[in-house]
Design a protein around this motif. Structure first.
Motif, PDB file in Angstrom:
ATOM      1  N   ASP A 154       0.844  -1.202   0.000  1.00 25.53           N
ATOM      2  CA  ASP A 154       0.000   0.000   0.000  1.00 25.53           C
ATOM      3  C   ASP A 154       0.875   1.246   0.000  1.00 25.53           C
ATOM      4  N   GLN A 155       0.427   2.289  -0.693  1.00 29.55           N
ATOM      5  CA  GLN A 155       1.258   3.478  -0.831  1.00 29.55           C
ATOM      6  C   GLN A 155       1.557   4.121   0.515  1.00 29.55           C
ATOM      7  N   ASP A 156       0.584   4.126   1.430  1.00 29.61           N
ATOM      8  CA  ASP A 156       0.862   4.737   2.734  1.00 29.61           C
ATOM      9  C   ASP A 156       1.932   3.953   3.488  1.00 29.61           C
ATOM     10  N   ALA A 157       1.931   2.619   3.335  1.00 34.11           N
ATOM     11  CA  ALA A 157       2.966   1.809   3.968  1.00 34.11           C
ATOM     12  C   ALA A 157       4.318   2.049   3.304  1.00 34.11           C
ATOM     13  N   VAL A 158       4.335   2.151   1.972  1.00 34.36           N
ATOM     14  CA  VAL A 158       5.580   2.445   1.261  1.00 34.36           C
ATOM     15  C   VAL A 158       6.173   3.756   1.767  1.00 34.36           C
ATOM     16  N   ASP A 159       5.330   4.775   1.889  1.00 33.74           N
ATOM     17  CA  ASP A 159       5.822   6.085   2.330  1.00 33.74           C
ATOM     18  C   ASP A 159       6.323   6.036   3.776  1.00 33.74           C
ATOM     19  N   ARG A 160       5.620   5.300   4.626  1.00 35.83           N
ATOM     20  CA  ARG A 160       6.012   5.226   6.036  1.00 35.83           C
ATOM     21  C   ARG A 160       7.340   4.496   6.206  1.00 35.83           C
ATOM     22  N   VAL A 161       7.470   3.326   5.571  1.00 33.40           N
ATOM     23  CA  VAL A 161       8.708   2.551   5.707  1.00 33.40           C
ATOM     24  C   VAL A 161       9.861   3.268   5.014  1.00 33.40           C
ATOM     25  N   ARG A 162       9.579   3.924   3.878  1.00 33.73           N
ATOM     26  CA  ARG A 162      10.617   4.712   3.216  1.00 33.73           C
ATOM     27  C   ARG A 162      11.136   5.797   4.163  1.00 33.73           C
ATOM     28  N   GLY A 163      10.239   6.444   4.895  1.00 35.78           N
ATOM     29  CA  GLY A 163      10.648   7.467   5.847  1.00 35.78           C
ATOM     30  C   GLY A 163      11.574   6.925   6.917  1.00 35.78           C
ATOM     31  N   GLN A 164      11.284   5.696   7.369  1.00 33.24           N
ATOM     32  CA  GLN A 164      12.154   5.067   8.371  1.00 33.24           C
ATOM     33  C   GLN A 164      13.537   4.783   7.794  1.00 33.24           C
ATOM     34  N   VAL A 165      13.569   4.291   6.543  1.00 35.61           N
ATOM     35  CA  VAL A 165      14.856   4.015   5.898  1.00 35.61           C
ATOM     36  C   VAL A 165      15.646   5.305   5.723  1.00 35.61           C
ATOM     37  N   LEU A 166      14.983   6.365   5.270  1.00 31.29           N
ATOM     38  CA  LEU A 166      15.674   7.642   5.049  1.00 31.29           C
ATOM     39  C   LEU A 166      16.220   8.199   6.359  1.00 31.29           C
ATOM     40  N   ALA A 167      15.461   8.057   7.446  1.00 34.38           N
ATOM     41  CA  ALA A 167      15.945   8.541   8.745  1.00 34.38           C
ATOM     42  C   ALA A 167      17.227   7.807   9.129  1.00 34.38           C
ATOM     43  N   GLY A 168      17.266   6.495   8.876  1.00 32.61           N
ATOM     44  CA  GLY A 168      18.463   5.730   9.182  1.00 32.61           C
ATOM     45  C   GLY A 168      19.646   6.129   8.312  1.00 32.61           C
ATOM     46  N   LEU A 169      19.382   6.363   7.028  1.00 35.59           N
ATOM     47  CA  LEU A 169      20.463   6.767   6.120  1.00 35.59           C
ATOM     48  C   LEU A 169      21.047   8.119   6.523  1.00 35.59           C
ATOM     49  N   ARG A 170      20.189   9.052   6.900  1.00 34.81           N
ATOM     50  CA  ARG A 170      20.686  10.372   7.315  1.00 34.81           C
ATOM     51  C   ARG A 170      21.488  10.271   8.602  1.00 34.81           C
ATOM     52  N   ALA A 171      21.055   9.393   9.512  1.00 33.18           N
ATOM     53  CA  ALA A 171      21.810   9.203  10.750  1.00 33.18           C
ATOM     54  C   ALA A 171      23.175   8.577  10.458  1.00 33.18           C
ATOM     55  N   ASP A 172      23.222   7.684   9.463  1.00 31.85           N
ATOM     56  CA  ASP A 172      24.488   7.015   9.127  1.00 31.85           C
ATOM     57  C   ASP A 172      25.550   8.002   8.635  1.00 31.85           C
ATOM     58  N   THR A 173      25.112   9.103   8.011  1.00 32.70           N
ATOM     59  CA  THR A 173      26.080  10.069   7.487  1.00 32.70           C
ATOM     60  C   THR A 173      26.844  10.778   8.604  1.00 32.70           C
TER      61      THR A 173
END
Length: 228
Positions: A132-151
């Motif tokens: 579902d698109q809302d799930a895609v957007d939510r999980v994508r947000g979690q991945v992006l938060a992790g990637l930004r923290a990794d930097t």
């Protein structure tokens, strides 16, 4: 490497024994698995590895397999993410989906009395995830938060620099989670494509241990994986 992994799974899934008999099982549909049968425990542990993992991502789609794997429990068939979680918990089943560099791992543990329902639920997640698109957007947000923290994390920065220097243009050179740019650009269609590419029958390795016979496992394999 895959056989060593399967041996480790079987070792830790069962209590200590003087002798461990490993059976090779082939389902009526042609799916092969390794089984250690132990009727003295009331559950079955199942490990599935799909060869390929995040290395299957095209450079411009880096992170697609990781995002797809994170969405497998976020709804399937007629169940949204909440309904899926409630169904899993009501069965006291445990499912884990792990995107690795060389494989996507699926681990499951379920009670014998709930085996059929648990396998049916896991099949829904593997064969008919909703994405579902809302799930895609939510999980994508979690991945992006992790990637930004990794930097900002030296423990993540150093290995990434080493991998780039060591592996050049190979997928091993880049983070399987993707980059902020590639993950931001991923669409639902990219997730669906990653699912079709990564979770395929010709990539399967299976190990099982616990309260299940070879014939029962053969039937389970075709029910669970036969429609991939």
């Amino acid at each position: 490497m895959m056989l060593r992994l399967i041996a480790a799974i079987l070792f830790f899934a069962l209590p200590a024994q003087a002798e461990m008999k490993i059976q090779e099982v082939t389902s009526p549909g042609g799916i092969t698995a390794w089984l250690v049968e132990d009727r003295g425990i009331p559950f079955t542990a199942l490990e599935i590895q799909f060869r390929g993992g995040t290395s299957l991502d095209a450079p411009e789609k880096r992170g697609a397999v990781n995002l797809m794997t994170g969405l497998l429990e976020e709804g399937a068939d007629d169940m949204d993410s909440r309904a899926f979680a409630e169904a899993r918990d009501s069965l006291a089943a445990q499912f884990t989906f792990d995107p690795g560099t060389d494989s996507v791992g699926v681990s499951a543990r379920f009670l014998t009395e709930n085996r059929d329902k648990a396998v049916s639920l896991l099949r829904s997640a593997l064969v008919n995830p909703r994405f579902d698109q809302d799930a895609v957007d939510r999980v994508r947000g979690q991945v992006l938060a992790g990637l930004r923290a990794d930097t900002k994390n030296p423990d993540r920065i150093a290995p990434e620099i080493f991998n780039r220097l060591a592996f050049g243009d190979h997928p091993y050179a880049s983070n399987g989670d993707g980059t902020v740019d590639t993950v931001t650009a991923l669409t639902r269609d990219d997730v669906i494509a990653a699912h079709k590419g990564a979770l395929a029958r010709d990539r399967i390795y299976v190990a099982a241990a616990g309260d299940i016979t070879a014939d029962e496992l053969g039937t389970l394999l075709d029910t669970l994986l036969g429609d991939l």
